[in-house]
Design a protein around this motif. Structure first.
Motif, PDB file in Angstrom:
ATOM      1  N   VAL A  97      61.998  44.798  50.785  1.00  0.00           N
ATOM      2  CA  VAL A  97      61.931  43.790  49.718  1.00  0.00           C
ATOM      3  C   VAL A  97      62.469  42.474  50.288  1.00  0.00           C
ATOM      4  O   VAL A  97      63.640  42.381  50.648  1.00  0.00           O
ATOM      5  CB  VAL A  97      62.741  44.223  48.479  1.00  0.00           C
ATOM      6  CG1 VAL A  97      62.628  43.162  47.379  1.00  0.00           C
ATOM      7  CG2 VAL A  97      62.262  45.576  47.974  1.00  0.00           C
ATOM      8  N   LEU A  98      61.566  41.496  50.395  1.00  0.00           N
ATOM      9  CA  LEU A  98      61.923  40.217  51.016  1.00  0.00           C
ATOM     10  C   LEU A  98      61.704  39.081  50.042  1.00  0.00           C
ATOM     11  O   LEU A  98      60.776  39.125  49.223  1.00  0.00           O
ATOM     12  CB  LEU A  98      61.035  39.958  52.243  1.00  0.00           C
ATOM     13  CG  LEU A  98      60.971  41.031  53.322  1.00  0.00           C
ATOM     14  CD1 LEU A  98      60.065  40.575  54.469  1.00  0.00           C
ATOM     15  CD2 LEU A  98      62.370  41.344  53.857  1.00  0.00           C
ATOM     16  N   GLU A  99      62.537  38.041  50.170  1.00  0.00           N
ATOM     17  CA  GLU A  99      62.308  36.864  49.339  1.00  0.00           C
ATOM     18  C   GLU A  99      61.166  36.023  49.921  1.00  0.00           C
ATOM     19  O   GLU A  99      60.796  36.152  51.096  1.00  0.00           O
ATOM     20  CB  GLU A  99      63.606  36.062  49.201  1.00  0.00           C
ATOM     21  CG  GLU A  99      64.600  36.827  48.345  1.00  0.00           C
ATOM     22  CD  GLU A  99      65.802  36.016  47.900  1.00  0.00           C
ATOM     23  OE1 GLU A  99      66.022  34.912  48.442  1.00  0.00           O
ATOM     24  OE2 GLU A  99      66.509  36.502  47.001  1.00  0.00           O
ATOM     25  N   ALA A 100      60.639  35.147  49.074  1.00  0.00           N
ATOM     26  CA  ALA A 100      59.373  34.470  49.390  1.00  0.00           C
ATOM     27  C   ALA A 100      59.433  33.586  50.625  1.00  0.00           C
ATOM     28  O   ALA A 100      58.432  33.413  51.314  1.00  0.00           O
ATOM     29  CB  ALA A 100      58.945  33.627  48.191  1.00  0.00           C
ATOM     30  N   GLY A 101      60.604  33.014  50.939  1.00  0.00           N
ATOM     31  CA  GLY A 101      60.682  32.072  52.053  1.00  0.00           C
ATOM     32  C   GLY A 101      60.897  32.718  53.411  1.00  0.00           C
ATOM     33  O   GLY A 101      60.951  32.019  54.432  1.00  0.00           O
ATOM     34  N   VAL A 102      61.025  34.047  53.452  1.00  0.00           N
ATOM     35  CA  VAL A 102      61.165  34.750  54.738  1.00  0.00           C
ATOM     36  C   VAL A 102      59.863  34.540  55.520  1.00  0.00           C
ATOM     37  O   VAL A 102      58.775  34.682  54.966  1.00  0.00           O
ATOM     38  CB  VAL A 102      61.421  36.256  54.496  1.00  0.00           C
ATOM     39  CG1 VAL A 102      61.355  37.044  55.802  1.00  0.00           C
ATOM     40  CG2 VAL A 102      62.763  36.464  53.807  1.00  0.00           C
ATOM     41  N   THR A 103      59.990  34.181  56.808  1.00  0.00           N
ATOM     42  CA  THR A 103      58.755  33.967  57.583  1.00  0.00           C
ATOM     43  C   THR A 103      58.140  35.317  57.962  1.00  0.00           C
ATOM     44  O   THR A 103      58.830  36.344  57.996  1.00  0.00           O
ATOM     45  CB  THR A 103      59.004  33.171  58.871  1.00  0.00           C
ATOM     46  OG1 THR A 103      59.819  33.963  59.734  1.00  0.00           O
ATOM     47  CG2 THR A 103      59.640  31.822  58.603  1.00  0.00           C
ATOM     48  N   LEU A 104      56.873  35.254  58.300  1.00  0.00           N
ATOM     49  CA  LEU A 104      56.181  36.478  58.701  1.00  0.00           C
ATOM     50  C   LEU A 104      56.817  37.061  59.971  1.00  0.00           C
ATOM     51  O   LEU A 104      56.970  38.283  60.099  1.00  0.00           O
ATOM     52  CB  LEU A 104      54.701  36.131  58.931  1.00  0.00           C
ATOM     53  CG  LEU A 104      53.705  37.265  58.961  1.00  0.00           C
ATOM     54  CD1 LEU A 104      53.864  38.214  57.804  1.00  0.00           C
ATOM     55  CD2 LEU A 104      52.291  36.680  58.992  1.00  0.00           C
ATOM     56  N   ALA A 105      57.222  36.180  60.899  1.00  0.00           N
ATOM     57  CA  ALA A 105      57.868  36.662  62.130  1.00  0.00           C
ATOM     58  C   ALA A 105      59.168  37.396  61.783  1.00  0.00           C
ATOM     59  O   ALA A 105      59.465  38.464  62.349  1.00  0.00           O
ATOM     60  CB  ALA A 105      58.141  35.493  63.070  1.00  0.00           C
ATOM     61  N   GLN A 106      59.943  36.848  60.828  1.00  0.00           N
ATOM     62  CA  GLN A 106      61.189  37.529  60.418  1.00  0.00           C
ATOM     63  C   GLN A 106      60.871  38.853  59.733  1.00  0.00           C
ATOM     64  O   GLN A 106      61.610  39.832  59.880  1.00  0.00           O
ATOM     65  CB  GLN A 106      61.989  36.632  59.467  1.00  0.00           C
ATOM     66  CG  GLN A 106      62.605  35.445  60.167  1.00  0.00           C
ATOM     67  CD  GLN A 106      63.093  34.380  59.176  1.00  0.00           C
ATOM     68  OE1 GLN A 106      62.595  34.276  58.054  1.00  0.00           O
ATOM     69  NE2 GLN A 106      64.055  33.592  59.600  1.00  0.00           N
ATOM     70  N   ALA A 107      59.784  38.883  58.989  1.00  0.00           N
ATOM     71  CA  ALA A 107      59.378  40.133  58.327  1.00  0.00           C
ATOM     72  C   ALA A 107      59.064  41.195  59.377  1.00  0.00           C
ATOM     73  O   ALA A 107      59.456  42.370  59.241  1.00  0.00           O
ATOM     74  CB  ALA A 107      58.163  39.885  57.433  1.00  0.00           C
TER      75      ALA A 107
END
Ligand SMILES: Cc1cc2nc3c(=O)[nH]c(=O)nc-3n(C[C@H](O)[C@H](O)[C@H](O)COP(=O)(O)OP(=O)(O)OC[C@H]3O[C@@H](n4cnc5c(N)ncnc54)[C@H](O)[C@@H]3O)c2cc1C
Length: 470
Positions: free
Chosen positions: A111-121
């Protein structure tokens, strides 16, 4: 609603709602958020809002709804159709919504917040030995909220689907300012309309996505990458069928590059060289991946042997190590960058049924060249999904300004052909402000009216991204 003036009293309320460090009107701070990646749009806004939590987003949207003030949401600003660039609206950035709320390998969910980048995901998933398989060249900046709002695709759609298939739950602030907590982790939930699917691909028109529950997958340790040469896109399509039948689920990417695109990449991108000496007219980048040790390498060998025997490929280069695999991918992912030194292009992000890709490419190029002699076509992309980036450059030595003056007529020709073949004029980038009017030419009034009804029901004041979609 366009270029509206936001009343000073509303600006003051918005500032108070996020506190001193939650907003900016400093031109230097705003500048990178007001220009699009390809420099095609430059926007303006009276105020940049930087909420830190879903509750702050809700407070801001409530104020805007009460005052009839329009909002443009923005994530990483990598969208290619202008939807994130404001034109007088307040700009709501998700850059501070960066929390990883939960990672659960047992449920295969994060569960990630909206501003997390795809690379961080990707990194977050890897930390628990899982994979989040949404792969875009813009992953360093593109955000979870952005990829969900554009239903982004990328290079692994063939196996895992687009963002729509990877979201299991969603949290959003609706245009009324109410928070909808739909962060469920259920693989099955048939309890009426699926609200999260309405917000996915809505391009910021039905609310602000604030967090998402995303599906995780096993890491596939066996990987094999090859560039193969083919005589035509028709042979490439036949190769894909053979790949599916010989490798089953293991086919991960199947990307087309033209001979012209290969020449541009090796001419303009430092350090890249053509892996195939016989310079075929078309290339396919094939990637196989498997959880079974050695299975991808063995599968690739079987596939290439079968394809050679059937006369589908002319040549093949298998990446011998990780560095070579990366260099192969750099050729594919660098296609847009490699075009830039050649001048502006008419860009098309189209899809047709797989069986018609070859026919589309042939017909489009013949028709364009008979009307605009000498234009150069760089067609590349996600062949496995029937999604081609069909970019048209001016003739060698041609006048770039004249070329761009012809764009509307040229694009109309391409889009008419796509639609006549049962295709879509926007396969993965969305409509934004760039393609909404064009899409209205092709969609039925039944579909457009249904979309308008949904939007009007959720956002009667049309405050969310008012210039985007119908
Ligand atoms: C080099 C490069 C390669 C790319 N490759 C691909 C590709 O292979 N496949 C593909 O599909 N796309 C691709 N794109 C396009 C782009 O990266 C994707 O569309 C990405 O999903 C946009 O994410 P973002 O965070 O940058 O969104 P933004 O550009 O900031 O916004 C895009 C849209 O979403 C809305 N939005 C953003 N965040 C939210 C939110 N939290 N809530 C509601 N609305 C929101 C905006 O208003 C806007 O309409 C590429 C772009 C670049 C520059």
């Amino acid at each position: 609603m366009m270029n509206q003036t936001v009343p000073p009293a509303v600006i003051a309320r918005l500032k108070r709602a996020v506190g001193d460090d939650g907003w900016s009107d400093d031109s230097e701070r705003l500048a990178p958020k007001l220009v699009e990646w390809r420099d095609r749009w430059r926007g303006n806004t009276p105020l940049l809002l930087l909420p830190r939590s879903t509750e702050e987003v809700a407070r801001l949207v409530t104020i805007c709804a009460e005052s009839g003030v329009a909002i443009t949401p923005q994530g990483g600003n990598t969208g290619l159709v202008g939807g994130q660039i404001p034109d007088g609206e307040v700009l709501l950035s998700t850059e501070r919504l960066r929390a990883v709320r939960d990672v659960d390998p047992a449920d295969n969910v994060m569960v990630l917040e909206a501003g997390v980048t795809l690379a961080q995901a990707h990194e977050t998933a890897l930390a628990v030995e899982r994979r989040f398989p949404l792969d875009l060249a813009s992953e360093g900046s593109a955000t979870i909220g952005g990829v969900i709002s554009t239903n982004a695709g990328g290079t692994a759609v063939l196996r895992y689907g687009s963002a729509r298939g990877l979201v299991i739950g969603l949290e959003a602030v609706l245009p009324s300012g109410e928070i909808w907590n739909g962060l469920r982790r259920l693989r099955k939930d048939n309890t009426g309309y699926d609200l999260k699917q309405w917000l996915i691909g809505a391009e910021g028109t039905l609310g602000v996505v604030t967090a998402a529950a995303l599906k995780l997958f096993p890491i596939l340790t066996s990987r094999a990458v090859a560039f193969v040469g083919v005589e035509s896109p028709k042979k490439a399509a036949e190769l894909l069928q053979v790949a599916k039948s010989t490798t089953g689920e293991d086919i991960e990417a199947f990307e087309l590059v033209s001979g012209f695109g290969m020449a541009l990449a090796t001419r303009h991108l430092p350090g890249l060289r053509n892996p195939l000496e016989n310079r075929p007219p078309w290339y396919v980048l094939v990637e196989l991946a498997s959880a079974r040790a050695g299975a991808a390498e063995a599968g690739l060998e079987t596939l290439l042997g079968e394809a050679l025997a059937q006369g589908l490929i002319t040549d093949a280069a298998i990446a011998q190590n990780e560095a070579q695999a990366k260099a192969f991918w750099a050729i594919r992912e660098g296609q847009s960058a490699a075009q830039k030194p050649e001048g502006p292009a008419w860009k098309h992000d189209v899809s047709v049924p797989l069986s018609r890709v070859a026919s589309f490419l042939e017909q489009a190029t013949v028709a364009l060249r008979s009307r605009f002699p000498g234009v150069r076509v760089d067609a590349f992309g996600h062949m496995g999904d029937g999604n081609i980036h069909y970019d048209v450059l001016a003739p060698e030595g041609g006048d770039p300004a004249q070329h761009m003056a012809d764009r509307e007529a040229g694009s109309r020709l391409v889009h008419d052909l796509v639609v006549s073949l049962g295709g879509s004029i926007s396969a993965e980038h969305g409509l934004g402000t760039m393609k909404t009017a064009e899409a209205a030419r092709y969609k039925s009034s039944v579909e457009i009216n249904a979309m308008r009804s949904v939007r009007a029901a959720l956002d009667p004041g049309r405050i969310m991204n008012p210039r985007v979609l119908f």
